[in-house]
Design a protein around this motif. Structure first.
Motif, PDB file in Angstrom:
ATOM      1  N   LEU A  31       2.047  -1.257  -8.008  1.00  0.00           N
ATOM      2  CA  LEU A  31       1.138  -2.166  -8.706  1.00  0.00           C
ATOM      3  C   LEU A  31      -0.244  -2.234  -8.081  1.00  0.00           C
ATOM      4  CD1 LEU A  31       3.558  -5.216  -9.208  1.00  0.00           C
ATOM      5  CD2 LEU A  31       3.250  -3.225 -10.687  1.00  0.00           C
ATOM      6  N   ALA A  32      -0.395  -1.744  -6.822  1.00  0.00           N
ATOM      7  CA  ALA A  32      -1.647  -2.033  -6.111  1.00  0.00           C
ATOM      8  C   ALA A  32      -2.311  -0.853  -5.415  1.00  0.00           C
ATOM      9  CB  ALA A  32      -1.395  -3.148  -5.094  1.00  0.00           C
ATOM     10  N   ALA A  33      -1.524   0.131  -4.969  1.00  0.00           N
ATOM     11  CA  ALA A  33      -2.107   1.218  -4.166  1.00  0.00           C
ATOM     12  C   ALA A  33      -2.808   2.230  -5.071  1.00  0.00           C
ATOM     13  CB  ALA A  33      -1.016   1.902  -3.354  1.00  0.00           C
ATOM     14  N   GLN A  34      -4.101   2.535  -4.756  1.00  0.00           N
ATOM     15  CA  GLN A  34      -4.912   3.327  -5.683  1.00  0.00           C
ATOM     16  C   GLN A  34      -5.191   4.758  -5.224  1.00  0.00           C
ATOM     17  OE1 GLN A  34      -8.170   0.368  -6.460  1.00  0.00           O
ATOM     18  NE2 GLN A  34      -7.137   0.270  -8.426  1.00  0.00           N
ATOM     19  N   ASP A  35      -4.715   5.127  -4.060  1.00  0.00           N
ATOM     20  CA  ASP A  35      -5.024   6.449  -3.504  1.00  0.00           C
ATOM     21  C   ASP A  35      -4.521   7.601  -4.366  1.00  0.00           C
ATOM     22  OD1 ASP A  35      -6.366   5.558  -1.383  1.00  0.00           O
ATOM     23  OD2 ASP A  35      -5.109   6.568   0.128  1.00  0.00           O
ATOM     24  N   PRO A  45      -4.627   1.832 -11.938  1.00  0.00           N
ATOM     25  CA  PRO A  45      -5.354   3.110 -12.039  1.00  0.00           C
ATOM     26  C   PRO A  45      -5.641   3.686 -10.649  1.00  0.00           C
ATOM     27  CG  PRO A  45      -6.466   1.379 -13.293  1.00  0.00           C
ATOM     28  CD  PRO A  45      -5.395   0.711 -12.506  1.00  0.00           C
ATOM     29  N   SER A  46      -5.723   5.008 -10.572  1.00  0.00           N
ATOM     30  CA  SER A  46      -6.051   5.691  -9.319  1.00  0.00           C
ATOM     31  C   SER A  46      -7.552   5.618  -9.082  1.00  0.00           C
ATOM     32  CB  SER A  46      -5.627   7.154  -9.410  1.00  0.00           C
ATOM     33  OG  SER A  46      -6.393   7.800 -10.401  1.00  0.00           O
ATOM     34  N   THR A  47      -7.956   5.908  -7.861  1.00  0.00           N
ATOM     35  CA  THR A  47      -9.382   5.940  -7.507  1.00  0.00           C
ATOM     36  C   THR A  47     -10.130   6.940  -8.385  1.00  0.00           C
ATOM     37  OG1 THR A  47      -8.718   5.431  -5.255  1.00  0.00           O
ATOM     38  CG2 THR A  47     -10.966   6.222  -5.557  1.00  0.00           C
ATOM     39  N   GLN A  96       0.833  -1.200   0.000  1.00  0.00           N
ATOM     40  CA  GLN A  96       0.000   0.000   0.000  1.00  0.00           C
ATOM     41  C   GLN A  96       0.877   1.262   0.000  1.00  0.00           C
ATOM     42  OE1 GLN A  96      -3.245   0.350  -0.746  1.00  0.00           O
ATOM     43  NE2 GLN A  96      -2.948  -1.810  -1.255  1.00  0.00           N
ATOM     44  N   ASP A  97       0.243   2.417   0.198  1.00  0.00           N
ATOM     45  CA  ASP A  97       0.903   3.719   0.064  1.00  0.00           C
ATOM     46  C   ASP A  97       2.236   3.830   0.797  1.00  0.00           C
ATOM     47  OD1 ASP A  97      -1.756   3.851  -0.589  1.00  0.00           O
ATOM     48  OD2 ASP A  97      -1.886   5.997  -0.140  1.00  0.00           O
ATOM     49  N   ASP A  98       2.223   3.400   2.078  1.00  0.00           N
ATOM     50  CA  ASP A  98       3.412   3.594   2.903  1.00  0.00           C
ATOM     51  C   ASP A  98       4.614   2.839   2.339  1.00  0.00           C
ATOM     52  OD1 ASP A  98       1.907   1.348   3.413  1.00  0.00           O
ATOM     53  OD2 ASP A  98       2.535   1.178   5.512  1.00  0.00           O
ATOM     54  N   VAL A  99       4.370   1.632   1.835  1.00  0.00           N
ATOM     55  CA  VAL A  99       5.457   0.822   1.276  1.00  0.00           C
ATOM     56  C   VAL A  99       6.006   1.480   0.007  1.00  0.00           C
ATOM     57  CG1 VAL A  99       6.132  -1.462   0.447  1.00  0.00           C
ATOM     58  CG2 VAL A  99       4.339  -1.249   2.177  1.00  0.00           C
ATOM     59  N   ALA A 100       5.110   1.928  -0.844  1.00  0.00           N
ATOM     60  CA  ALA A 100       5.516   2.579  -2.100  1.00  0.00           C
ATOM     61  C   ALA A 100       6.331   3.836  -1.806  1.00  0.00           C
ATOM     62  CB  ALA A 100       4.281   2.924  -2.930  1.00  0.00           C
ATOM     63  N   ARG A 128       1.687  13.500  -4.610  1.00  0.00           N
ATOM     64  CA  ARG A 128       3.006  13.837  -4.059  1.00  0.00           C
ATOM     65  C   ARG A 128       4.062  13.950  -5.151  1.00  0.00           C
ATOM     66  NH1 ARG A 128       2.795  12.144   1.634  1.00  0.00           N
ATOM     67  NH2 ARG A 128       5.042  12.192   1.754  1.00  0.00           N
ATOM     68  N   CYS A 129       3.812  13.282  -6.282  1.00  0.00           N
ATOM     69  CA  CYS A 129       4.692  13.409  -7.452  1.00  0.00           C
ATOM     70  C   CYS A 129       6.161  13.116  -7.156  1.00  0.00           C
ATOM     71  CB  CYS A 129       4.545  14.786  -8.088  1.00  0.00           C
ATOM     72  SG  CYS A 129       2.892  15.077  -8.738  1.00  0.00           S
ATOM     73  N   ALA A 130       6.410  12.034  -6.429  1.00  0.00           N
ATOM     74  CA  ALA A 130       7.799  11.610  -6.223  1.00  0.00           C
ATOM     75  C   ALA A 130       8.389  11.316  -7.596  1.00  0.00           C
ATOM     76  CB  ALA A 130       7.846  10.377  -5.335  1.00  0.00           C
ATOM     77  N   PRO A 131       9.567  11.879  -7.919  1.00  0.00           N
ATOM     78  CA  PRO A 131      10.077  11.797  -9.300  1.00  0.00           C
ATOM     79  C   PRO A 131      10.345  10.369  -9.782  1.00  0.00           C
ATOM     80  CG  PRO A 131      11.667  12.888  -7.830  1.00  0.00           C
ATOM     81  CD  PRO A 131      10.415  12.700  -7.040  1.00  0.00           C
ATOM     82  N   ASN A 132      10.595   9.432  -8.873  1.00  0.00           N
ATOM     83  CA  ASN A 132      10.913   8.063  -9.301  1.00  0.00           C
ATOM     84  C   ASN A 132       9.790   7.066  -9.004  1.00  0.00           C
ATOM     85  OD1 ASN A 132      11.369   8.341  -6.517  1.00  0.00           O
ATOM     86  ND2 ASN A 132      12.747   6.568  -6.495  1.00  0.00           N
TER      87      ASN A 132
END
Lengths: 329, 269
Positions: B107-111, B127-129, B88-92, B117-121
């Protein structure tokens, strides 16, 4: 040309109909007289529309089997071959009598194939990552060649010395030497390469990429990419490609762009965009190069293109979801 | 031997050896790591993707490898071309922070917040929610009473060679391909396709190439690329019961090629 009537589907009549043509033959390899017909596979109506080239009218519709797609003509004009995808077979259609002479098994889910000048059929087996070569006279498998994922488009050089197989999901163009059946080059191209064609002397290959929306020009002997045509139209999902009889122009079916692109072979500039029906995939050219016929899959029609005027001059309603087209002229 | 001539021979030898080196360049190789559990759909999808990359690599002299590791701590510090996460989000977020020069594929977090946050990497394959919500909203404009679910993938999807991908997955794993199995497959495939094309598996280069050069065939009929916020643009399937009833962008409501009509692409600083 004789009008097609239902009685031609009867066995006895067909034999009688054939007799004069047979008498004219002096050798086993004599060519059948052209019927001046266009044959169109209708993917969703399980049949083939037969069009009279002189009148641009459908003169017969032949039931062929479940989900017909790829279509090709025997070099001597004696047969029209149809890939019957959901029956895992190739149907052999007599272009004169319009009878289905036989069907032979050709691996799972056949889609596209090309006919070698010697009469053999080169077919891509989409689900097995194989290209197979069959003798349509006997239905016998001659050779299998391992290729990339989801092989689709097949093309054979006019001299019969090379074949192309496109692997749609591996984004590869495989160049095969014939009769060795060996891959001599693997060329990475844009996403989902669907179809290819050779120039007249077989030295150059042109291949379309549907998702990459481009045409690549490739040196056949080395597999080197020597040119690239990005199609700017963001709806372009190119499929079939043809080269003009004089070798100066390429014609590309633009898929969702609903147009046929005309490209200069040398400069690779897009010279014309010819509006046709929706989701254009299949292309065939007549013998003198004056006409191109396109299958407009989502419009259930064939467009007739005048190559001098660069415009569609007629639309012929056919069956549901026309896919492939072959010409016997 | 006169000096000049000797020099000439040496130069020629050097040229020849360089030429040779170009022809027999060492095979390109790349290692991908997926953080997740064996036997989950997204890891199976990733395994399907690497099998296809290997199949392509056989023809191009390129080698690909996928390691499955259970936790972010088990990801090697070096030698990894890309990291995929099934968490989920925290792991990503954590993976993207720890490996700033390596592409991290979610591959899985949809939030939506994770994307904003647009982390560059950090790249989002699933797909997002907001993409799923917009797909349903487009469908409801034409069918106000319809109860539909928006999905990234469906095992009964057939168009655009989807049936071929479904068949390959089912053959290998003996069960249907679902949304995260698709994102696992797509995440691996889009990275390995790009490595094959650029002939470069350097992770920092891949981060740049994923942002600027991607034209991916996700077997959903459209060319896919990443938005500035790292989200993969893609069509969405609309499913009622077990039947696929439509695709978004919905024809007649939006241009079918306007993938930007689904979801957000903004970065919130």
């Amino acid at each position: 040309m004789r009008p097609v009537k239902s009685h031609h589907f009867m066995k006895g009549t067909a034999v009688k109909f054939f007799a004069p043509a047979l008498l004219l033959c002096v050798a086993a390899n004599c060519a059948a007289a052209p019927t001046n017909r266009l044959f169109v596979t209708n993917e969703n109506s399980d049949n083939v529309s037969v069009i009279d080239l002189a009148t641009n009218k459908v003169t017969a519709t032949v039931d062929i089997g479940k989900r017909p797609r790829g279509i090709g003509r025997a070099p001597d004009g004696s047969a029209i071959y149809v890939a019957v995808s959901n029956e895992n077979s190739i149907a052999v259609l007599d272009p004169q009598s319009l009878k289905v002479l036989r069907k032979f098994h050709c691996g799972e889910d056949p889609e596209t194939f090309a006919v070698h000048p010697n009469g053999n059929i080169y077919i891509s087996n989409e689900n097995d990552a194989m290209a197979s070569i069959y003798d349509p006279a006997t239905g016998k498998l001659i050779q299998e060649v391992k290729v990339g994922n989801e092989p689709e488009g097949v093309a054979i050089s006019p001299d019969g010395k090379r074949a192309i197989v496109t692997s749609e999901s591996s984004n590869l163009i495989h160049i095969l030497a014939i009769p060795e059946y060996k891959i001599t080059a693997n060329v990475l191209v844009g996403a989902r390469p669907r179809a290819a064609t050779f120039n007249r002397d077989g030295s150059i290959v042109y291949a379309t990429s549907e998702i990459g929306a481009e045409v690549k020009k490739i040196e056949a002997s080395t597999g080197k990419i020597i040119g690239h045509v990005p199609l700017a139209d963001d709806k372009a999902k190119p499929k079939d490609i043809l080269i003009s009889r004089d070798g100066t122009k390429l014609y590309v079916a633009g898929g969702r762009a609903n147009r046929v692109f005309v490209i200069d072979e040398k400069s690779l500039a897009v010279l014309h965009e010819i509006p046709v029906g929706k989701r254009v995939w299949g292309l065939a050219m007549n013998r003198d190069g004056s006409r191109i016929y396109s299958t407009d899959g989502a419009s259930n029609q064939v467009s007739v293109i005048d190559t001098k005027e660069n415009k569609a001059i007629a639309q012929i309603p056919v069956g549901d979801a026309p896919w492939g087209v072959a010409i016997d002229d | 031997m006169p000096l000049a001539r000797a020099f000439g021979v040496a130069a020629l030898a050097l040229l020849l050896s360089l030429d040779c080196a170009a022809d027999t360049a060492p095979a390109l190789g790349a290692k991908l790591v997926v953080v997740g559990k064996s036997g989950t759909p997204s890891v199976e999808g990733a395994a399907q993707g690497i099998a296809e990359a290997k199949q392509q690599g056989e023809f191009l002299g390129q080698q690909f490898e996928l390691s499955i590791v259970p936790t972010p701590d088990a990801v090697p510090a070096d030698g990894v071309a890309a990291i995929l996460t099934t968490g989920q989000d925290d792991v990503a977020r954590e993976l993207a922070k720890r490996h700033p020069n390596v592409p991290v594929l979610n591959l899985a977090a949809q939030d939506d917040a994770l994307r904003a946050r647009c982390a560059p990497n950090l790249f989002h394959v699933i797909p997002s929610t907001s993409m799923l919500n917009d797909a349903v909203a487009q469908w409801r404009k034409q069918h106000p009473d319809a109860q539909v679910a928006a999905r990234a993938w469906h095992p009964k999807f057939e168009k655009y060679a989807a049936s071929q991908l479904n068949l390959r997955f089912e053959k290998r794993f003996e069960h249907p391909m679902d949304d995260t199995a698709w994102s696992g497959w797509a995440g691996v495939k889009l990275v390995t396709d790009l490595i094959a094309q650029t002939r470069n598996a350097a992770p920092a280069m891949l981060v740049e190439a994923l942002r600027t050069k991607l034209a991916f065939d996700g077997q959903k009929g459209s060319t896919m690329s990443f938005r500035p916020n790292g989200q993969l643009s893609q069509p969405i399937l609309l499913v009622a019961g077990e039947k696929i009833v439509g695709e978004a962008p919905v024809r007649g409501v939006a241009d079918v090629d306007d993938l930007a009509s689904l979801g957000e692409s903004q970065c919130v600083p």
